[in-house]
Design a protein around this motif. Structure first.
Motif, PDB file in Angstrom:
ATOM      1  N   LYS A   9       0.815  -1.223   0.000  1.00  0.00           N
ATOM      2  CA  LYS A   9       0.000   0.000   0.000  1.00  0.00           C
ATOM      3  C   LYS A   9       0.845   1.268   0.000  1.00  0.00           C
ATOM      4  CE  LYS A   9      -4.008  -2.100   2.091  1.00  0.00           C
ATOM      5  NZ  LYS A   9      -4.888  -2.197   3.232  1.00  0.00           N
ATOM      6  N   ALA A  10       2.059   1.207   0.540  1.00  0.00           N
ATOM      7  CA  ALA A  10       2.933   2.377   0.543  1.00  0.00           C
ATOM      8  C   ALA A  10       3.557   2.593  -0.837  1.00  0.00           C
ATOM      9  CB  ALA A  10       4.028   2.223   1.592  1.00  0.00           C
ATOM     10  N   GLY A  11       3.420   1.585  -1.721  1.00  0.00           N
ATOM     11  CA  GLY A  11       3.958   1.716  -3.074  1.00  0.00           C
ATOM     12  C   GLY A  11       5.442   1.457  -3.169  1.00  0.00           C
ATOM     13  N   LEU A  12       6.010   0.719  -2.195  1.00  0.00           N
ATOM     14  CA  LEU A  12       7.454   0.497  -2.190  1.00  0.00           C
ATOM     15  C   LEU A  12       7.768  -0.909  -1.692  1.00  0.00           C
ATOM     16  CD1 LEU A  12      10.417   1.632  -2.307  1.00  0.00           C
ATOM     17  CD2 LEU A  12      10.089   2.272   0.064  1.00  0.00           C
ATOM     18  N   VAL A  13       8.669  -1.571  -2.379  1.00  0.00           N
ATOM     19  CA  VAL A  13       9.189  -2.857  -1.933  1.00  0.00           C
ATOM     20  C   VAL A  13      10.702  -2.725  -1.893  1.00  0.00           C
ATOM     21  CG1 VAL A  13       9.479  -5.285  -2.542  1.00  0.00           C
ATOM     22  CG2 VAL A  13       7.291  -4.188  -2.930  1.00  0.00           C
ATOM     23  N   LEU A  20      23.286  -6.281  -1.804  1.00  0.00           N
ATOM     24  CA  LEU A  20      22.622  -5.595  -2.910  1.00  0.00           C
ATOM     25  C   LEU A  20      21.217  -5.203  -2.469  1.00  0.00           C
ATOM     26  CD1 LEU A  20      22.884  -4.836  -5.942  1.00  0.00           C
ATOM     27  CD2 LEU A  20      21.835  -7.026  -6.448  1.00  0.00           C
ATOM     28  N   ILE A  21      20.838  -3.959  -2.685  1.00  0.00           N
ATOM     29  CA  ILE A  21      19.509  -3.473  -2.325  1.00  0.00           C
ATOM     30  C   ILE A  21      18.773  -3.086  -3.603  1.00  0.00           C
ATOM     31  CG2 ILE A  21      18.200  -1.702  -1.085  1.00  0.00           C
ATOM     32  CD1 ILE A  21      20.668  -1.392   0.744  1.00  0.00           C
ATOM     33  N   LEU A  22      17.575  -3.630  -3.797  1.00  0.00           N
ATOM     34  CA  LEU A  22      16.713  -3.269  -4.921  1.00  0.00           C
ATOM     35  C   LEU A  22      15.466  -2.601  -4.360  1.00  0.00           C
ATOM     36  CD1 LEU A  22      16.877  -6.553  -7.041  1.00  0.00           C
ATOM     37  CD2 LEU A  22      18.216  -4.476  -7.347  1.00  0.00           C
ATOM     38  N   ASN A  23      15.226  -1.372  -4.747  1.00  0.00           N
ATOM     39  CA  ASN A  23      14.010  -0.656  -4.350  1.00  0.00           C
ATOM     40  C   ASN A  23      13.063  -0.642  -5.540  1.00  0.00           C
ATOM     41  OD1 ASN A  23      14.629   0.353  -1.628  1.00  0.00           O
ATOM     42  ND2 ASN A  23      16.307   1.375  -2.679  1.00  0.00           N
ATOM     43  N   LEU A  24      11.855  -1.192  -5.351  1.00  0.00           N
ATOM     44  CA  LEU A  24      10.854  -1.229  -6.402  1.00  0.00           C
ATOM     45  C   LEU A  24       9.734  -0.272  -6.058  1.00  0.00           C
ATOM     46  CD1 LEU A  24      12.372  -3.997  -6.510  1.00  0.00           C
ATOM     47  CD2 LEU A  24      10.315  -4.917  -7.524  1.00  0.00           C
ATOM     48  N   THR A  25       9.395   0.602  -6.996  1.00  0.00           N
ATOM     49  CA  THR A  25       8.269   1.516  -6.837  1.00  0.00           C
ATOM     50  C   THR A  25       7.474   1.510  -8.136  1.00  0.00           C
ATOM     51  OG1 THR A  25       9.609   3.385  -7.581  1.00  0.00           O
ATOM     52  CG2 THR A  25       9.481   3.029  -5.217  1.00  0.00           C
ATOM     53  N   THR A  26       6.323   2.160  -8.111  1.00  0.00           N
ATOM     54  CA  THR A  26       5.550   2.320  -9.341  1.00  0.00           C
ATOM     55  C   THR A  26       5.424   3.803  -9.650  1.00  0.00           C
ATOM     56  OG1 THR A  26       3.487   2.254  -8.077  1.00  0.00           O
ATOM     57  CG2 THR A  26       4.209   0.195  -9.069  1.00  0.00           C
ATOM     58  N   ASP A  27       5.263   4.109 -10.943  1.00  0.00           N
ATOM     59  CA  ASP A  27       5.049   5.503 -11.325  1.00  0.00           C
ATOM     60  C   ASP A  27       3.569   5.736 -11.602  1.00  0.00           C
ATOM     61  OD1 ASP A  27       4.587   4.409 -13.823  1.00  0.00           O
ATOM     62  OD2 ASP A  27       6.321   5.336 -14.775  1.00  0.00           O
ATOM     63  N   ILE A  32       6.715  -0.518 -13.117  1.00  0.00           N
ATOM     64  CA  ILE A  32       7.573  -0.812 -11.972  1.00  0.00           C
ATOM     65  C   ILE A  32       8.949  -0.232 -12.245  1.00  0.00           C
ATOM     66  CG2 ILE A  32       8.697  -2.630 -10.637  1.00  0.00           C
ATOM     67  CD1 ILE A  32       6.247  -4.338 -11.078  1.00  0.00           C
ATOM     68  N   LEU A  33       9.443   0.574 -11.308  1.00  0.00           N
ATOM     69  CA  LEU A  33      10.756   1.185 -11.413  1.00  0.00           C
ATOM     70  C   LEU A  33      11.685   0.499 -10.420  1.00  0.00           C
ATOM     71  CD1 LEU A  33       9.531   4.894 -11.346  1.00  0.00           C
ATOM     72  CD2 LEU A  33       9.879   3.452 -13.345  1.00  0.00           C
ATOM     73  N   ILE A  34      12.893   0.149 -10.847  1.00  0.00           N
ATOM     74  CA  ILE A  34      13.850  -0.548  -9.991  1.00  0.00           C
ATOM     75  C   ILE A  34      15.077   0.336  -9.796  1.00  0.00           C
ATOM     76  CG2 ILE A  34      15.316  -2.578  -9.722  1.00  0.00           C
ATOM     77  CD1 ILE A  34      13.360  -4.035 -11.613  1.00  0.00           C
ATOM     78  N   ARG A  35      15.433   0.591  -8.532  1.00  0.00           N
ATOM     79  CA  ARG A  35      16.669   1.304  -8.209  1.00  0.00           C
ATOM     80  C   ARG A  35      17.568   0.320  -7.473  1.00  0.00           C
ATOM     81  NH1 ARG A  35      15.866   5.341  -4.022  1.00  0.00           N
ATOM     82  NH2 ARG A  35      17.056   4.030  -2.651  1.00  0.00           N
ATOM     83  N   ALA A  36      18.747   0.077  -8.035  1.00  0.00           N
ATOM     84  CA  ALA A  36      19.692  -0.867  -7.439  1.00  0.00           C
ATOM     85  C   ALA A  36      20.841  -0.101  -6.797  1.00  0.00           C
ATOM     86  CB  ALA A  36      20.222  -1.814  -8.503  1.00  0.00           C
ATOM     87  N   GLU A  37      21.272  -0.565  -5.617  1.00  0.00           N
ATOM     88  CA  GLU A  37      22.425   0.047  -4.960  1.00  0.00           C
ATOM     89  C   GLU A  37      23.122  -1.004  -4.110  1.00  0.00           C
ATOM     90  OE1 GLU A  37      21.167   2.498  -1.268  1.00  0.00           O
ATOM     91  OE2 GLU A  37      19.547   2.745  -2.711  1.00  0.00           O
ATOM     92  N   SER A  38      24.399  -0.785  -3.846  1.00  0.00           N
ATOM     93  CA  SER A  38      25.124  -1.704  -2.970  1.00  0.00           C
ATOM     94  C   SER A  38      24.990  -1.217  -1.537  1.00  0.00           C
ATOM     95  CB  SER A  38      26.594  -1.817  -3.379  1.00  0.00           C
ATOM     96  OG  SER A  38      27.266  -0.597  -3.197  1.00  0.00           O
TER      97      SER A  38
END
Length: 74
Positions: A9-13, A20-27, A32-38
């Motif tokens: 419901k918050a729109g974030l996974v 490795l961190i993957l942040n998934l959001t929607t626009d 689905i938008l994926i932001r990857a970071e170490s």
């Protein structure tokens, strides 16, 4: 394997594994938008197609780099 990802419901996974961190959001168009970071920072993040299934994209940490870089590899 699941055919879709249900964003909460918050729109974030956030997916964290082996540094490795993957942040998934929607626009606003429900993409689905994926932001990857170490997790530790400074690592090269490798993004490639899975060897056995071309419909799957894999993310992995590579070597440590000196600063921000972006290169397109064909």
């Amino acid at each position: 394997m699941a055919k879709r990802i249900d964003i909460d419901k918050a729109g974030l996974v956030e997916i964290v594994g082996k540094g490795l961190i993957l942040n998934l959001t929607t626009d606003d168009q429900d993409r689905i938008l994926i932001r990857a970071e170490s997790e530790a920072g400074g690592y090269r993040i490798k993004i490639k197609v899975h060897e056995d299934d071309p419909g799957i994209i894999t993310y992995a940490l590579g070597e440590v780099i000196g600063g921000p870089q972006l290169s397109i590899v064909k």
